[in-house]
Write a protein that holds these residues in place. Structure first.
Motif, PDB file in Angstrom:
ATOM      1  N   ASP A   1       0.844  -1.202   0.000  1.00 11.86           N
ATOM      2  CA  ASP A   1       0.000   0.000   0.000  1.00 11.86           C
ATOM      3  C   ASP A   1       0.878   1.250   0.000  1.00 11.86           C
ATOM      4  OD1 ASP A   1       0.873   0.473   2.624  1.00 11.86           O
ATOM      5  OD2 ASP A   1      -1.019  -0.141   3.553  1.00 11.86           O
ATOM      6  N   ASP A   2       0.252   2.420   0.129  1.00  7.82           N
ATOM      7  CA  ASP A   2       1.009   3.674   0.008  1.00  7.82           C
ATOM      8  C   ASP A   2       1.924   3.948   1.200  1.00  7.82           C
ATOM      9  OD1 ASP A   2      -0.982   4.213   1.816  1.00  7.82           O
ATOM     10  OD2 ASP A   2      -1.670   6.061   0.874  1.00  7.82           O
ATOM     11  N   THR A   3       1.772   3.157   2.290  1.00 11.29           N
ATOM     12  CA  THR A   3       2.680   3.294   3.429  1.00 11.29           C
ATOM     13  C   THR A   3       3.804   2.249   3.358  1.00 11.29           C
ATOM     14  OG1 THR A   3       1.503   1.759   4.893  1.00 11.29           O
ATOM     15  CG2 THR A   3       0.731   4.061   4.844  1.00 11.29           C
ATOM     16  N   LYS A   4       3.871   1.535   2.225  1.00 13.89           N
ATOM     17  CA  LYS A   4       4.861   0.466   1.985  1.00 13.89           C
ATOM     18  C   LYS A   4       4.611  -0.771   2.847  1.00 13.89           C
ATOM     19  CE  LYS A   4       8.324   3.879   0.637  1.00 13.89           C
ATOM     20  NZ  LYS A   4       9.707   4.369   0.775  1.00 13.89           N
ATOM     21  N   LYS A   5       3.380  -0.896   3.318  1.00  9.19           N
ATOM     22  CA  LYS A   5       3.005  -2.095   4.067  1.00  9.19           C
ATOM     23  C   LYS A   5       2.677  -3.216   3.083  1.00  9.19           C
ATOM     24  CE  LYS A   5      -0.504  -3.945   7.210  1.00  9.19           C
ATOM     25  NZ  LYS A   5      -1.804  -3.676   7.884  1.00  9.19           N
TER      26      LYS A   5
ATOM     27  N   ASN B   1      -6.304  -0.143  -2.573  1.00  8.65           N
ATOM     28  CA  ASN B   1      -5.240   0.178  -1.614  1.00  8.65           C
ATOM     29  C   ASN B   1      -3.849  -0.197  -2.132  1.00  8.65           C
ATOM     30  OD1 ASN B   1      -5.866  -2.575  -1.458  1.00  8.65           O
ATOM     31  ND2 ASN B   1      -5.256  -2.731   0.686  1.00  8.65           N
TER      32      ASN B   1
ATOM     33  N   THR C   1      -0.604   0.304  -4.099  1.00  3.46           N
ATOM     34  CA  THR C   1       0.153   1.415  -4.696  1.00  3.46           C
ATOM     35  C   THR C   1       1.408   0.933  -5.398  1.00  3.46           C
ATOM     36  OG1 THR C   1      -0.670   2.922  -2.995  1.00  3.46           O
ATOM     37  CG2 THR C   1       1.306   3.622  -4.173  1.00  3.46           C
ATOM     38  N   TYR C   2       1.970  -0.173  -4.942  1.00  3.16           N
ATOM     39  CA  TYR C   2       3.202  -0.711  -5.540  1.00  3.16           C
ATOM     40  C   TYR C   2       2.994  -2.184  -5.908  1.00  3.16           C
ATOM     41  CZ  TYR C   2       5.329   3.313  -3.141  1.00  3.16           C
ATOM     42  OH  TYR C   2       5.639   4.577  -2.682  1.00  3.16           O
TER      43      TYR C   2
ATOM     44  N   TYR D   1       4.175   1.456  -9.998  1.00  4.32           N
ATOM     45  CA  TYR D   1       3.712   2.253  -8.865  1.00  4.32           C
ATOM     46  C   TYR D   1       2.688   3.279  -9.336  1.00  4.32           C
ATOM     47  CZ  TYR D   1       7.167   5.679 -10.549  1.00  4.32           C
ATOM     48  OH  TYR D   1       7.901   6.550 -11.324  1.00  4.32           O
TER      49      TYR D   1
ATOM     50  N   THR E   1      11.099  -3.648   0.059  1.00  2.00           N
ATOM     51  CA  THR E   1      10.463  -2.698   0.964  1.00  2.00           C
ATOM     52  C   THR E   1      11.439  -1.606   1.408  1.00  2.00           C
ATOM     53  OG1 THR E   1       9.130  -4.538   1.816  1.00  2.00           O
ATOM     54  CG2 THR E   1       9.093  -2.492   3.079  1.00  2.00           C
TER      55      THR E   1
END
Length: 204
Positions: A58-62, A111, A113-114, A172, A200
């Motif tokens: 997701d956009d928080t790199k989770k 959700n 993003t990447y 992305y 990550t």
């Protein structure tokens, strides 16, 4: 949009006619290792098990999901893996991809993003010892190639010798538009979970 990227390049995936990229694939084609027979007579083939994988963040790199030989479909159904090839081409290069990962960007979870793609040598066989191993990232389907974004020849590049893991590239989303970063770099990782961690930390 005839593109063949070198590593490190980034591109927008919006087409010239304004339409959006929908379906993309990552295909890997590789061969078994040829070894000299006993006392130098004849040759034998050693199976090579390369594994293509895809990680969603997701956009928080989770980390959201990992699609690989043990999980052939993402939770949202947008990413599909063709299945595990345990040997590579045993009878020489047939020109066909041994493993293909397909992504439908239109049905990916909102959700996501990447979308990162990785390659690992499951048995630890050095990329530099494989007779041929090529990667192509393209728009299309497993049976139809519309536009190739990036190709990597990892068997014949000295950059990959001595390595058993690499990061192929990352799609992305920025301002609701998908872009692509051609990475094509080996890592020092041995296992898939280590490569996901490297992605990550270094490539998102």
């Amino acid at each position: 949009m005839a593109i063949n990227l070198q590593k490190g390049q980034r591109i927008s995936l919006e087409k010239e006619n304004g339409s959006k990229l929908q379906s993309l694939c990552v295909g890997i084609n590789w061969g078994a290792i040829e070894k000299k027979g006993l006392f130098g007579f004849g040759t034998t083939k050693e199976a090579v098990d390369l594994d293509a994988s895809c990680a969603l963040f997701d956009d928080t790199k989770k980390l959201i999901d990992v699609i690989y030989f043990g999980n052939l479909r993402s939770k949202d159904g947008a990413v599909r893996h063709s299945g595990d090839d345990l040997t590579g081409d045993m009878a020489g290069n047939d020109g066909l991809d041994n493993e293909v990962i397909t992504v439908d960007l239109g049905t990916l979870g909102a959700n996501v993003t990447y979308v990162a793609f990785m390659l690992n040598s499951f048995r630890g066989q050095d990329f530099g010892t494989i007779p041929f191993a090529s990667i192509r990232i393209y728009e299309g389907t497993p049976t139809r190639v519309n536009e190739v974004f990036a190709t990597y020849d990892i068997a014949h590049s000295k950059d990959f010798a001595g390595h058993v893991s690499m990061v192929m590239g990352v799609f992305y989303k920025k301002n609701s538009e998908w872009k692509f970063n051609a990475i094509g770099e080996p890592t020092r990782d041995r296992k898939l979970e280590e490569t996901v961690r490297t992605v990550t930390q270094n490539y998102l």
